[in-house]
Structures are given as C-alpha cells and as structure tokens.
Scaffold this active site. Structure first.
Site, mmCIF file in Angstrom:
data_model
loop_
_atom_site.group_PDB
_atom_site.id
_atom_site.type_symbol
_atom_site.label_atom_id
_atom_site.label_comp_id
_atom_site.label_asym_id
_atom_site.label_seq_id
_atom_site.Cartn_x
_atom_site.Cartn_y
_atom_site.Cartn_z
ATOM 1 N N HIS A 79 -1.325 1.334 -4.462
ATOM 2 C CA HIS A 79 -1.734 2.741 -4.461
ATOM 3 C C HIS A 79 -0.807 3.636 -5.275
ATOM 4 O O HIS A 79 -0.833 4.854 -5.128
ATOM 5 C CB HIS A 79 -1.826 3.247 -3.014
ATOM 6 C CG HIS A 79 -2.887 2.566 -2.229
ATOM 7 N ND1 HIS A 79 -2.889 2.526 -0.851
ATOM 8 C CD2 HIS A 79 -4.000 1.887 -2.616
ATOM 9 C CE1 HIS A 79 -3.946 1.851 -0.423
ATOM 10 N NE2 HIS A 79 -4.630 1.452 -1.478
ATOM 11 N N GLN A 103 0.821 -1.208 0.000
ATOM 12 C CA GLN A 103 0.000 0.000 0.000
ATOM 13 C C GLN A 103 0.855 1.258 0.000
ATOM 14 O O GLN A 103 0.334 2.357 -0.164
ATOM 15 C CB GLN A 103 -0.902 0.016 1.243
ATOM 16 C CG GLN A 103 -1.894 -1.120 1.332
ATOM 17 C CD GLN A 103 -2.598 -1.138 2.675
ATOM 18 O OE1 GLN A 103 -2.239 -1.877 3.566
ATOM 19 N NE2 GLN A 103 -3.610 -0.292 2.819
ATOM 20 N N CYS A 136 -0.310 13.037 -15.869
ATOM 21 C CA CYS A 136 -1.283 14.040 -16.295
ATOM 22 C C CYS A 136 -2.679 13.438 -16.195
ATOM 23 O O CYS A 136 -2.933 12.356 -16.741
ATOM 24 C CB CYS A 136 -0.996 14.476 -17.733
ATOM 25 S SG CYS A 136 -2.239 15.613 -18.409
ATOM 26 N N CYS A 142 -4.307 13.574 -20.151
ATOM 27 C CA CYS A 142 -3.885 12.713 -21.261
ATOM 28 C C CYS A 142 -3.178 11.437 -20.811
ATOM 29 O O CYS A 142 -2.903 10.558 -21.635
ATOM 30 C CB CYS A 142 -2.985 13.479 -22.227
ATOM 31 S SG CYS A 142 -1.312 13.825 -21.600
#
Length: 401
Positions: A224, A207, A232, A235
C-alpha cells in the site's frame, strides 16, 4: 501433557541462546519456566487439515515434526540506528489503549508456528496493522482501533475531488507527523528481520505504510505504499516526506509553534489552533483553523496536487506491485499472515491465491479475519509475544541449508 523440567545443562543452553537473541535486539533477557513437551494433543486438534499436517510432517534435513520446546521469554530495550533520539520499546501495558486484548501464546501455539517456519522452503509473509499497534500506531478494525473512536479514513476519491478535504488531511497529518515517526520497531519487527537475514523468509509483503520493517532491517514489498514519500498525482514526481514537512512549515510558520503548544501548553486553545491529541494517537483540529489558515505546497515540477504515496481506501494497488505479490503467493510453499484481518481485497486475494495453489497457510492475529473459514492454522496471539519465543525454540536463527 507431560512436563519435564530441564537439567542444569539444559538451562545453561537455553540461557545462552536467549542472550544471543537479546544481544541482537540490544537488551537483557530472563528465562521463564523452560520445559519440554513429550506429547501435545492440543497440537493435533489445532491441525485438522490433512494437507497442512502433511506439510508439518514432510521430510526435511531437520527430521520429522517434533512438538518439543525450550520456552524462553526475552525482555528488551530496543534502539534502532538512524532514529531521532534514543526511544526504547514501550511495554504492552503502556499501549493497552490501542492493543487488542489477548491471552499469552500457548506452548502448543509456539510449537505450531515454529514448525511452520521450520518446514517451509519458500515462505511468503504478509504483515498488517497488528504488528504496529504494539509500537503505538493504531490499527483500524480491532476493538480499540481507530474506527472505534469514530475515525473515518479519507478515500482516494474524496482526496482528489475536494481541496477542503486535502487541507484537512494534510493539516492533521502535518501535526501528527512527529508523533508518528517517534514509533520504534518492536520485537516482532526485529524477529522477522533476523529470519529474513538467515533465509527463512523468501519475501515479506506488508500492508503497513509506516516503514517500521525497514527500520528493523527488512526490505518488504510495500503493498500500500508509504507515508515517507509524497507524489504528484498529475506528473508522478515523488520526493521525501521530510522535505514536504519542511515546505509545509515554511508555508505555515505559526503551525510549528502550535504543535509545540499541543505538547506543552493548553490543548484545544487558539494558541494550539484548537488541536487536541486523541486517545488513538490521531489529532483533532478545530475546523476554522485548517479551513482558513493552512496552506499546502504544490508540485515544483508541474504545480500539480501532492498526496502521500499510499493507496487510499477506494484506490487500487499499482499493477506491477500487485503482480509481484500475487506471483510470489502462487509460487510459495507456505504463506503466513501476521497481524492482519485480511479485510482489504489486495490482501485477501494473496491468501486465497496461495491456498488455491496448494501452499500451507497460517494466520497469527488477535481477532477474527476474513479468511478464517479456509485457512487451517489459526493462532490468536500478540506478535511481539510469540515471534521472539518461536525464534528461541530451535535452529530458526541458523541459515537454512
């Protein structure tokens, strides 16, 4: 419980194995009160679940469950290739501000965990923040965790909708990056890496986003994500966090000097942009500075919004990653939780799935967890104290046949 003190030849063998482990992590070792246990009623009391007891007593090439132990403690200095500087591991006493208090692991606990590793043939390990607190990175929910000091992590929704929240996040994260990356893998990270290399762990899921497992030599599934990448949200373009740090510095040249002032000057002054180091390792920054003077780069591909490639609170684990972890949990014969309270749904569903599929399940953690009511084996211990001793009990460091 009968304690048998070892013969001189036994002590020699114990010392030799300890030196081998110490050589792996680059340090010196010392032997503490080695002994063997001829009977352990406390072990039977801890293993109440019939299915788990059958797992420990199952047939194997190593013979039936034997509660015996050569008890060795290693004291080491850890140096990891590829890190800046030569930072050694810090003792537990130096990190008491963030490490939850815990008694040393008992002999029965060490035996239990050893046999859990020894009996498994397809073991999945889930690690949480508790493995990194011993390296100086605070967790959230322990008594000394970040929540206890009033810290509230940013949510996915807040990051997306508020440019002000994004400036605040990146200003604090930029200021704390050097301290964060100075953390070194601990004895528990190195112990797990050694077990992976000899085939004792089929898959490790973490995690954590700190990459300490990688720097110790492991290659876990990062449930995670990781703060070492930036992505981004428009995109999907991703790139190195170190490159992003350089971009932040170019856009905010005064902040580099301010961070130096935080380390060597007058914390809280205008020269340091009002930055103060919090006891849990986080950075406080006077609002007037990050609100007006901190600039964030945009995506060079589409001019979109950039975020760390991590799953914030309120967001979902990417489906391919979640499916891979769930498939492993359902298909393993043993599932071990290390240093996690299992409060997030992404972790809870893995433990539940393994348990319902019939796997032996166990937890090593300081404090209560969300799955204490159905996981049969529960050990309260610091991972850096128990895992190196478990490795030295017997043949775990030898490749499984």
């Amino acid at each position: 419980m009968l304690l048998h003190f070892p013969s001189p030849s036994s002590l020699y063998n114990i010392t030799s194995r300890t030196k081998l482990l110490a050589n792996f992590i680059g340090g010196k070792s010392r032997v503490l009160s080695p002994f063997t246990i001829s009977s352990s009623p406390s072990t039977d009391r801890l293993v109440q679940n019939v299915g788990f007891k059958d797992f420990l007593h199952s047939s194997s090439s190593r013979g039936p469950f034997r509660p015996s132990l050569n008890f060795v403690h290693t004291s080491s200095r850890i140096s990891v290739p590829g890190n800046q500087g030569n930072v050694s591991s810090t003792s537990f006493r130096d990190k008491n501000k963030i490490i939850p208090p815990s008694d040393p692991p008992s002999v029965a606990d060490i035996n239990l965990l050893y046999n859990f590793f020894d009996r498994s043939t397809n073991l999945v390990v889930l690690t949480g923040a508790g493995i990194s607190t011993e390296c100086g990175i605070p967790d959230y929910r322990s008594p000394n965790g970040a929540y206890s000091s009033g810290f509230k992590p940013i949510t996915h929704q807040e990051f997306l909708r508020s440019s002000r929240a994004r400036r605040r996040y990146w200003a604090r994260s930029y200021a704390g990056w050097r301290r964060f990356t100075a953390a070194q893998p601990g004895a528990s990270h190195l112990a797990l890496a050694s077990l992976e290399k000899v085939g004792r762990i089929s898959l490790m899921v973490t995690q954590n986003v700190d990459r300490l497992h990688h720097r110790a030599g492991s290659n876990p599934l990062e449930l995670h994500g990781t703060v070492y990448s930036v992505i981004c949200i428009d995109c999907g373009f991703s790139f190195s966090r170190n490159l992003f740090q350089d971009q932040l510095q170019d856009l905010n040249p005064k902040w580099a000097a301010a961070i130096e002032s935080l380390d060597y000057g007058n914390p809280g002054s205008d020269k340091s942009f009002g930055m103060k180091q919090r006891p849990d390792g986080d950075i406080e920054i006077d609002e007037k500075f990050w609100e007006e003077d901190f600039h964030i780069p945009t995506c060079k591909k589409c001019n979109g919004v950039l975020k760390p490639d991590v799953v914030f609170f309120g967001d979902n684990v990417p489906k391919d990653r979640a499916d891979k972890a769930l498939e492993a949990a359902k298909g393993c014969d043993a599932f071990l939780v290390l240093g996690s309270s299992v409060m997030t749904m992404s972790a809870y569903r893995l433990v539940r799935a393994a348990h319902e599929a019939g796997a032996a399940t166990a937890i090593v953690n300081v404090g209560v967890t969300r799955v204490d009511d159905f996981v049969p084996m529960r050990i309260n211990a610091r991972l850096g104290e128990i895992l190196p001793r478990v490795i030295d009990v017997g043949s775990l460091a030898i490749p499984a046949l």
